[in-house]
Design an enzyme around this catalytic site. Structure first.
Site, PDB file in Angstrom:
ATOM      1  N   SER A   3      18.759  -7.922  -9.372  1.00  0.00           N
ATOM      2  CA  SER A   3      17.616  -7.738 -10.261  1.00  0.00           C
ATOM      3  C   SER A   3      17.884  -8.800 -11.459  1.00  0.00           C
ATOM      4  CB  SER A   3      17.515  -6.668 -10.896  1.00  0.00           C
ATOM      5  OG  SER A   3      17.205  -5.614 -10.021  1.00  0.00           O
ATOM      6  N   HIS A  27       2.710 -10.099  -9.666  1.00  0.00           N
ATOM      7  CA  HIS A  27       4.314 -10.213  -9.645  1.00  0.00           C
ATOM      8  C   HIS A  27       5.028  -9.364  -9.009  1.00  0.00           C
ATOM      9  CE1 HIS A  27       8.299 -11.343 -11.197  1.00  0.00           C
ATOM     10  NE2 HIS A  27       8.543 -10.030 -11.470  1.00  0.00           N
ATOM     11  N   SER A  28       4.631  -8.081  -9.046  1.00  0.00           N
ATOM     12  CA  SER A  28       5.271  -6.739  -8.362  1.00  0.00           C
ATOM     13  C   SER A  28       4.248  -5.736  -8.342  1.00  0.00           C
ATOM     14  CB  SER A  28       6.612  -6.442  -8.828  1.00  0.00           C
ATOM     15  OG  SER A  28       6.706  -5.904 -10.346  1.00  0.00           O
ATOM     16  N   GLU A  55       0.872  -1.242   0.105  1.00  0.00           N
ATOM     17  CA  GLU A  55       0.036  -0.153   0.064  1.00  0.00           C
ATOM     18  C   GLU A  55       0.956   1.062  -0.066  1.00  0.00           C
ATOM     19  OE1 GLU A  55      -3.364   0.171  -0.446  1.00  0.00           O
ATOM     20  OE2 GLU A  55      -3.235  -1.857  -0.959  1.00  0.00           O
TER      21      GLU A  55
END
Length: 439
Positions: A196, A325-326, A111
Site C-alpha cells: 500500500s 481512484h478506489s 459492485e
C-alpha cells in the site's frame, strides 16, 4: 572494515573513470576551436554533460514539449505502416480478450464492494491498454506493480480464482488473508506482492535490477507506478540509483491525470514525468497510453535496452482514469461527469483496439457478444466459489513472520487464545478455517 574497503574501492574506481572522462573532454576542448560565432568555449567541468560558455544570461524553465508516440489513431487505423507490429491473430486476440476480461471483472468486483461483499477495490477503467506492456516482456522479467496492474497479471496467467480468492482474503488466498484486496502477488509469475505505501516499489525495483545485473541474467525489472507516486522522494532516489549504476530496469509511469483527487496541474509544473527521466540521463519515451501497440512497441524496445545493454528506461504512458481512484473515493467531488464522459467516448482503449482487430477481419460483433457472455459467466462462477470459502486459519496471523516464532509472537498468540476463550461471543470463529481450534 570490509564494508569500508569495498566503499573506498568503489570510489577509487569511479575516481579513475572520472579522471579518464575529464582528460578526454579536456582534450576535445583544446583540440577543437575554443570559440565560434554562436557558442563560446566548451566547458570541461565533470559535473554535467559537455556544455559551452556563453556571455548571454538566460534562465531556462522549459524546452520543447516531449512528443507522444502513437501507432494507431482513435479509429484503430495505423498511422505509419512501419510502426505496425508484426504479430499474429492469436497474439492480438489474447491481449484484447484480456482487456475485456479485466473490464468485466472490474465491474463485478466493484459492485461486490458496493454490496459489502468485499472490503475494497480499485478498477482499471480507461487504462486497459497497459496490458500491451505485459505482452512485450519475458516471463522471467520481474515485475513490481502498484494498484492497477491486474491486467499484467492476467496476461501472465494469474487465474480468475486467484483474483477472487485474494479479494475475498479466503483460505485459498496466496497471501493468506494478510493483504487488502487488489494487493496481488505471485512468486510463480515473478510478480512481487503489491504494498500500500506509495512509491516504495520504485527503489526496490532499482535494487532488484542491480541484483539481476550482478547475476549476469539477461532479464530486466519492470516497475509500474502512477504520476502521483512520482512526487515521492523514492521516485527520484530510484531513478538516480538506476542511472548511475546502469541497472536493467524499466520505469513505467501511468500518467492518468489524477493522484487520487489531485489533478496533475496541481502536482507539478514541468513537462509531465518524462522530462525527469531526461534530467537523470535515462532513456525516455512518452507514449499514448490508450494505444495498445504504442505501449507494446515502446516496452519491447525498452526491454532490449534494459536487458541487453543494462540501460534504465522511463516510459510515460499518457492516459485518463475513467473510474474513481478506489471504492473509497468519489471522483465527482473533484471533476465533472461531463469530463469523464468526454474521455470515455473520445479515447476508449478497448474500442480503439477492437476497431484495429475488425480492420484485420480478426474480430466481429458476434464474437464480441459471445466472448463477453462466456467470460462473464466464468467470472461469476469464480466469484461464487471464492465467496463460499472460509477465511484462513487464525494461526496464519503468526506463521511465516519469522523463521522461528519470536517470544513476542508467542505471547500475542497466547493472548489471542485467552481472549477468544474469555469472550467467545465477540469472535465469529465459524468463518475461519479450523474455527480457531489450532491456536
Amino acid at each position: 572494515m570490509l564494508a569500508r574497503a569495498v566503499f573506498v574501492g568503489f570510489r577509487t574506481t569511479n575516481s579513475f573513470q572520472w579522471t579518464k572522462r575529464l582528460l578526454s573532454v579536456t582534450s576535445q576542448v583544446f583540440q577543437s576551436s575554443s570559440k565560434d560565432d554562436a557558442k563560446g568555449e566548451k566547458v570541461p567541468f565533470p559535473g554535467a554533460t559537455l556544455s559551452y560558455f556563453t556571455n548571454k544570461m538566460q534562465f531556462i524553465q522549459s524546452i520543447d514539449p516531449i512528443p507522444t508516440y502513437r501507432v494507431m489513431d482513435r479509429e484503430g487505423k495505423i498511422l505509419d505502416p512501419s510502426q505496425e507490429p508484426q504479430v499474429s491473430e492469436e497474439f492480438s486476440l489474447k491481449i484484447y480478450q484480456n482487456m475485456l476480461t479485466l473490464n468485466i471483472m472490474d465491474l463485478i468486483l466493484y459492485e461486490a464492494q458496493r454490496q459489502g461483499r468485499i472490503s475494497f477495490y480499485m478498477t482499471n477503467y480507461g487504462e486497459e491498454a497497459c496490458i500491451g506492456s505485459a505482452a512485450a516482456l519475458d516471463n522471467n522479467d520481474v515485475i513490481f506493480g502498484q494498484y492497477r496492474e491486474a491486467g499484467v497479471l492476467l496476461y501472465r496467467g494469474f487465474g480468475l480464482d486467484e483474483f477472487m480468492n485474494q479479494c475475498y482474503s479466503n483460505e485459498q488466498d496466496n497471501g493468506k488473508g494478510r493483504q487488502m484486496p487488489v494487493h496481488y502477488g505471485s512468486k510463480e509469475l515473478n510478480f512481487q506482492t503489491i504494498s500500500s505505501p506509495l512509491a516504495t516499489q520504485i527503489p526496490q525495483a532499482a535494487g532488484a535490477a542491480y541484483a539481476l545485473k550482478r547475476s549476469s541474467q539477461k532479464n530486466c525489472v519492470m516497475c509500474y507506478f502512477g504520476e502521483g507516486a512520482a512526487s515521492e522522494g523514492d521516485f527520484h532516489a530510484a531513478l538516480n540509483i538506476a542511472a548511475t549504476m546502469t541497472c536493467p530496469v524499466i520505469f513505467f509511469c501511468r500518467n492518468n491525470g489524477f493522484a487520487i483527487s489531485t489533478p496533475a496541474l496541481e502536482q507539478y509544473k514541468g513537462d509531465g514525468i518524462a522530462s525527469r527521466g531526461i534530467g537523470y540521463g535515462i532513456d525516455t519515451i512518452r507514449v499514448d497510453g490508450n494505444d495498445v501497440w504504442a505501449v507494446f512497441n515502446a516496452t519491447r524496445t525498452a526491454r532490449q535496452l534494459a536487458a541487453d545493454e543494462n540501460r534504465p528506461v522511463l516510459i510515460e504512458a499518457m492516459t485518463y482514469r475513467i473510474g474513481h481512484h478506489s471504492t473509497s473515493d468519489n471522483s465527482l467531488a473533484y471533476r465533472s461527469k461531463t469530463e469523464v464522459e468526454y474521455w470515455k467516448r473520445l479515447d476508449n482503449p478497448i474500442i480503439r483496439f477492437r476497431k484495429w482487430l475488425e480492420n484485420k477481419n480478426w474480430w466481429n460483433e458476434e464474437e464480441e457478444n459471445k466472448f463477453r457472455t462466456e467470460i462473464r459467466k466464468e467470472i461469476l462462477k469464480s466469484f461464487s466459489r471464492a465467496e463460499k470459502l472460509q477465511k484462513p486459519s487464525l494461526t496464519e496471523l503468526f506463521n511465516d513472520v519469522y523463521d522461528r516464532p519470536t517470544p513476542n509472537l508467542i505471547a500475542q498468540k497466547q493472548e489471542l487464545k485467552r481472549l477468544i476463550e474469555e469472550y467467545p461471543e465477540n469472535y465469529k470463529l465459524n468463518k475461519f478455517k479450523n474455527e480457531g481450534k489450532d491456536l
